[in-house]
Design an enzyme around this catalytic site. Structure first.
Site, PDB file in Angstrom:
ATOM      1  N   ASP A  55      24.346  72.863  72.572  1.00  0.00           N
ATOM      2  CA  ASP A  55      23.185  71.989  72.605  1.00  0.00           C
ATOM      3  C   ASP A  55      23.677  70.539  72.494  1.00  0.00           C
ATOM      4  OD1 ASP A  55      20.141  71.754  72.141  1.00  0.00           O
ATOM      5  OD2 ASP A  55      21.042  70.505  70.585  1.00  0.00           O
ATOM      6  N   HIS A 137      24.714  56.475  87.917  1.00  0.00           N
ATOM      7  CA  HIS A 137      25.022  55.056  88.139  1.00  0.00           C
ATOM      8  C   HIS A 137      24.831  54.292  86.839  1.00  0.00           C
ATOM      9  CE1 HIS A 137      21.073  52.845  88.495  1.00  0.00           C
ATOM     10  NE2 HIS A 137      20.595  53.972  88.966  1.00  0.00           N
ATOM     11  N   GLU A 183      24.997  50.827  92.362  1.00  0.00           N
ATOM     12  CA  GLU A 183      24.066  51.757  93.006  1.00  0.00           C
ATOM     13  C   GLU A 183      22.844  51.008  93.486  1.00  0.00           C
ATOM     14  OE1 GLU A 183      20.523  54.541  93.133  1.00  0.00           O
ATOM     15  OE2 GLU A 183      20.820  52.731  91.958  1.00  0.00           O
ATOM     16  N   GLU A 184      22.403  50.069  92.652  1.00  0.00           N
ATOM     17  CA  GLU A 184      21.153  49.354  92.955  1.00  0.00           C
ATOM     18  C   GLU A 184      21.296  48.440  94.182  1.00  0.00           C
ATOM     19  OE1 GLU A 184      18.509  50.249  91.692  1.00  0.00           O
ATOM     20  OE2 GLU A 184      18.796  50.902  89.609  1.00  0.00           O
ATOM     21  N   ASP A 212      20.010  60.415  87.575  1.00  0.00           N
ATOM     22  CA  ASP A 212      19.498  59.056  87.730  1.00  0.00           C
ATOM     23  C   ASP A 212      18.046  59.069  87.269  1.00  0.00           C
ATOM     24  OD1 ASP A 212      18.827  56.522  88.487  1.00  0.00           O
ATOM     25  OD2 ASP A 212      19.379  56.734  90.601  1.00  0.00           O
ATOM     26  N   HIS A 299      12.538  49.312  87.178  1.00  0.00           N
ATOM     27  CA  HIS A 299      13.099  48.058  87.713  1.00  0.00           C
ATOM     28  C   HIS A 299      12.461  46.806  87.099  1.00  0.00           C
ATOM     29  CE1 HIS A 299      15.196  49.848  91.517  1.00  0.00           C
ATOM     30  NE2 HIS A 299      15.628  50.336  90.372  1.00  0.00           N
ATOM     31  N   ASP A 318      20.429  68.647  77.795  1.00  0.00           N
ATOM     32  CA  ASP A 318      20.830  70.049  77.601  1.00  0.00           C
ATOM     33  C   ASP A 318      21.006  70.757  78.950  1.00  0.00           C
ATOM     34  OD1 ASP A 318      20.802  69.724  74.849  1.00  0.00           O
ATOM     35  OD2 ASP A 318      18.792  70.550  74.595  1.00  0.00           O
TER      36      ASP A 318
END
Ligand code: TRP
Ligand code: CA
Ligand code: ZN
Length: 452
Positions: A55, A137, A183-184, A212, A299, A318
């Site tokens: 866990d 990311h 990534e953005e 993400d 955002h 988990d």
């Protein structure tokens, strides 16, 4: 007061014993350390396919989010590509991973006029020709600290990597964790990473798991509609904890798994929703607010540590660990140890207070419970001697698992108890009841598991 002071000193003694053991075994036999704290059903065969993920304590994941928030606050309010808060985020993760025994690499690339970084962490061992990757990311947009997008995925991937180290897990496959830059700005870091692999290196990656936004404040439980084995691994996990999922059909192009998918690598992932609105049908099955976005701060500057649903973060962390374990151990299926039911919601135990419980509602079984019912107990506590623990059957009968005792001088209760429950009906609501009977030390139920 005196009693408490003596407890602290005894606890220190126990901790130094663990450190001494750690020094003795070094990195060579980490399983020796993991053994006492890992609840393993005694009937489970010692086959590698029996590997079960631990866990993931959501408190640990949240502690990383707090650090990301501080990093953003100290660096102009964001952790965006090209800004100091991004590099500070990389350094924070790298230090944790290095200390845990990972081989880390910081990969540089340039985009939009500034240098970006991917962080790659390899867990030594496993079959180098079969690499399982999990990633997230790490950059935020420039308008805010990016705690749900994507501190959540970054922190959960980190905590899964640290859990691998704590467990001394020796997977059949080689494990590699990754945090992507920019990534953005259009999946720049992950595209750079995949583009720089040779065809041979690419062919060795047996799967990539992407995380993400996994702690959205008004959450849904979405599984990417992609590689069927990965998808089923996630869906089965959520089914096992009784949480309905939906398929995310619009994940293509939206995050870093796309870079891997375009190279022919099997991908999958989890998502709790961004700017889309939760329908009333979704609010009925998942709770939360219909007619409102899954993440109203997507955002925005309000994507702070207040923008997280702890239950969603806990369940997804988990599920992430489960998939890492399940997909890296052979191609074999679960061992025949019976059917396991688990509740991983955390329940706070009031100090020297009333009893609290975690419950499991069992349906669809016939007849009575077995004479060797396995009761998995995972309680995080600073002094287990304070705790009385009972299993309560559906009809209310109590089975004492553990008494409070002044000489029970250790942290935590992580045990699998065997209970003769053959006089109890299997179906119904079972409870793990815990009471803290002495002052000062506190904790919480981390997970409660029954194996029939
Ligand atoms: N970071 C993603 C983005 O800005 C968030 C996102 C939206 C997403 N939809 C998704 C991530 C679907 C995974 C799957 O686009
Ligand atoms: Ca938990
Ligand atoms: Zn985003």
């Amino acid at each position: 007061m005196t009693i408490h002071a003596s407890r602290i000193s005894r606890r220190r003694t126990a901790a130094s014993a663990v450190l001494a053991l750690a020094a003795l075994v070094g990195g060579a036999a980490p399983t020796a350390l993991a053994a006492p704290s890992t609840p393993v059903a005694p009937s489970a065969p010692a086959a590698p396919s029996a590997a079960t993920a631990p866990d993931i304590p959501v408190a640990n994941v949240k502690a990383h989010l707090t650090q990301f928030q501080s990093i953003a606050s100290a660096n102009g309010g964001n952790r965006a590509h090209g800004r100091p808060g991004y590099r500070a985020s990389v350094d924070y993760l790298k230090a944790k991973l290095d200390a845990a025994g990972y081989t880390t690499t910081v990969q540089q690339f340039t985009t939009n006029g500034s240098v970006g970084y991917n962080l790659i962490a390899d867990w030594p061992g496993g079959d180098a020709d079969q690499v399982l990757m999990a990633g997230a990311h790490l950059d935020s947009v420039s308008s805010g600290p990016g705690i749900n997008d994507n501190g959540s995925g970054s922190a959960a991937v980190l905590e899964a990597a640290l859990a691998v180290s704590r467990a001394g897990y020796q997977p059949d496959k080689h494990l590699r964790f990754a945090w992507w830059g920019a990534e953005e700005l259009g999946l720049v870091g992950s595209r750079y990473y995949v583009g720089n692999l040779s065809a041979t290196e690419r062919s060795k990656i047996s799967g990539y798991l992407n995380f993400d936004m996994i702690g959205s404040p008004n959450p849904g439980y979405f599984v990417y509609d992609d590689d069927p084995v990965i998808e089923k691994t996630f869906k089965d996990y959520f089914a096992g904890i009784g949480v309905p999922t939906e398929i995310e059909t619009e994940a293509d192009g939206r995050s870093d798994h796309t870079s891997f998918k375009n190279a022919g690598i099997p991908v999958g992932g989890l998502f709790t929703g961004a700017g889309r609105t939760k329908t009333s049908a979704q609010a009925q099955k998942w709770g939360g607010t219909a007619g409102q976005a899954f993440d109203r701060c997507y955002h925005s500057s309000c994507d702070t540590t207040s923008n997280i649903n702890d239950t969603a973060l806990d369940r997804n962390s988990d599920a992430l660990a489960h998939a890492v374990w399940a997909l890296s151990s052979g191609g074999t299926t679960e061992p025949p140890t019976g059917d396991t039911y688990e509740n991983t919601n955390d329940v706070a135990i009031p100090d020297n207070g009333g009893a609290v419980s975690s419950s499991l509602s069992i349906t669809g079984r016939t007849g009575n419970a077995p004479s060797n019912l396995q009761v998995g107990v995972d309680i995080v506590h600073t002094w287990r001697g304070d705790l009385v623990v009972d299993l309560i059957a559906p009809d209310g009968s109590a089975y004492r698992l553990k008494n409070a005792s002044g000489s029970d001088s250790a942290d935590n209760v992580r045990e699998t108890y065997t209970v003769d429950a053959s006089s109890e009906t299997a179906n119904g609501t079972w409870q793990l009841r815990v009471q803290d009977t002495a002052r000062y030390d506190t904790g919480y139920i981390n997970s409660f598991k029954l194996t029939f």
